[in-house]
Design a protein around this motif. Structure first.
Motif, short mmCIF file in Angstrom:
data_model
loop_
_atom_site.label_atom_id
_atom_site.label_comp_id
_atom_site.label_asym_id
_atom_site.label_seq_id
_atom_site.Cartn_x
_atom_site.Cartn_y
_atom_site.Cartn_z
N TYR A 278 2.39 -2.77 14.77
CA TYR A 278 1.31 -2.40 13.87
C TYR A 278 0.44 -3.60 13.48
O TYR A 278 -0.79 -3.52 13.52
CB TYR A 278 1.85 -1.72 12.61
N ASP A 279 1.07 -4.69 13.10
CA ASP A 279 0.32 -5.85 12.59
C ASP A 279 -0.76 -6.35 13.56
O ASP A 279 -1.92 -6.52 13.16
CB ASP A 279 1.25 -6.99 12.22
N PRO A 280 -0.45 -6.60 14.84
CA PRO A 280 -1.49 -7.11 15.75
C PRO A 280 -2.65 -6.12 15.94
O PRO A 280 -3.81 -6.52 16.00
CB PRO A 280 -0.76 -7.33 17.08
N GLY A 281 -2.32 -4.83 16.01
CA GLY A 281 -3.38 -3.83 16.15
C GLY A 281 -4.28 -3.79 14.92
O GLY A 281 -5.50 -3.67 15.03
N TRP A 282 -3.67 -3.90 13.76
CA TRP A 282 -4.44 -3.88 12.52
C TRP A 282 -5.37 -5.09 12.46
O TRP A 282 -6.55 -4.96 12.18
CB TRP A 282 -3.49 -3.88 11.31
N HIS A 283 -4.83 -6.27 12.76
CA HIS A 283 -5.65 -7.48 12.69
C HIS A 283 -6.76 -7.48 13.75
O HIS A 283 -7.87 -7.93 13.48
CB HIS A 283 -4.77 -8.74 12.83
N ALA A 284 -6.47 -6.99 14.93
CA ALA A 284 -7.50 -6.94 15.99
C ALA A 284 -8.66 -6.05 15.58
O ALA A 284 -9.83 -6.39 15.80
CB ALA A 284 -6.89 -6.46 17.30
N SER A 285 -8.36 -4.91 14.99
CA SER A 285 -9.43 -3.99 14.61
C SER A 285 -10.19 -4.48 13.39
O SER A 285 -11.36 -4.16 13.22
CB SER A 285 -8.87 -2.60 14.35
#
Length: 135
Positions: free
Chosen positions: A14-21
């Motif tokens: 979840y964390d990497p996807g959240w930060h990328a978006s």
């Protein structure tokens, strides 16, 4: 029918996807949260659809409220925890029967490893981007 436990390290996914978006200039705050949650949800549904044997049980691990003290991390950016709660609520509605867990002072990868070791299912699959699980 064989049983198949799928264990998700939610923090590492979840964390990497959240930060990328969140780094997208073309989205406002609400659009960015929807993009993050949609990105991670789409990935997880896609992975589950392709699995054989089909998962019969899902276990989702999040970092505990405090995390480990030997890995100092700064506070999460504004909006992160609210977006994560919305994502978890969607998952609970969409994936009935999923077991969620987070323990104070415990990281998600440790919970995943413990669940995999103690699994009594015919098949167990761990999905994580965390390199600590290779130890």
């Amino acid at each position: 029918m064989p049983t198949h436990l799928v264990i998700f390290d939610a923090r590492s996914l979840y964390d990497p996807g959240w930060h990328a978006s969140r780094n997208r200039d073309d989205l406002n705050e609400v659009g960015s949260a929807r993009c993050a949650n949609g990105l991670v949800a789409g990935m997880l549904v896609n992975v589950l659809d392709r699995m054989a044997p089909r998962p019969t049980h899902l276990f989702v691990a999040w970092d505990g409220p405090v995390g480990k003290s030997n890995k100092p991390r700064g506070p999460k950016p504004p909006g992160f925890h609210n977006d994560k709660r919305e994502f978890a609520a969607w998952w609970k509605l969409s994936m009935a029967g999923t077991h969620f867990t987070a323990l104070p002072g415990t990281e998600a990868d440790d919970l995943c490893a413990s669940a995999a070791i103690k699994s009594v299912y015919d098949h167990t699959t761990v999905i994580s981007a965390d390199k600590d699980l290779h130890q």
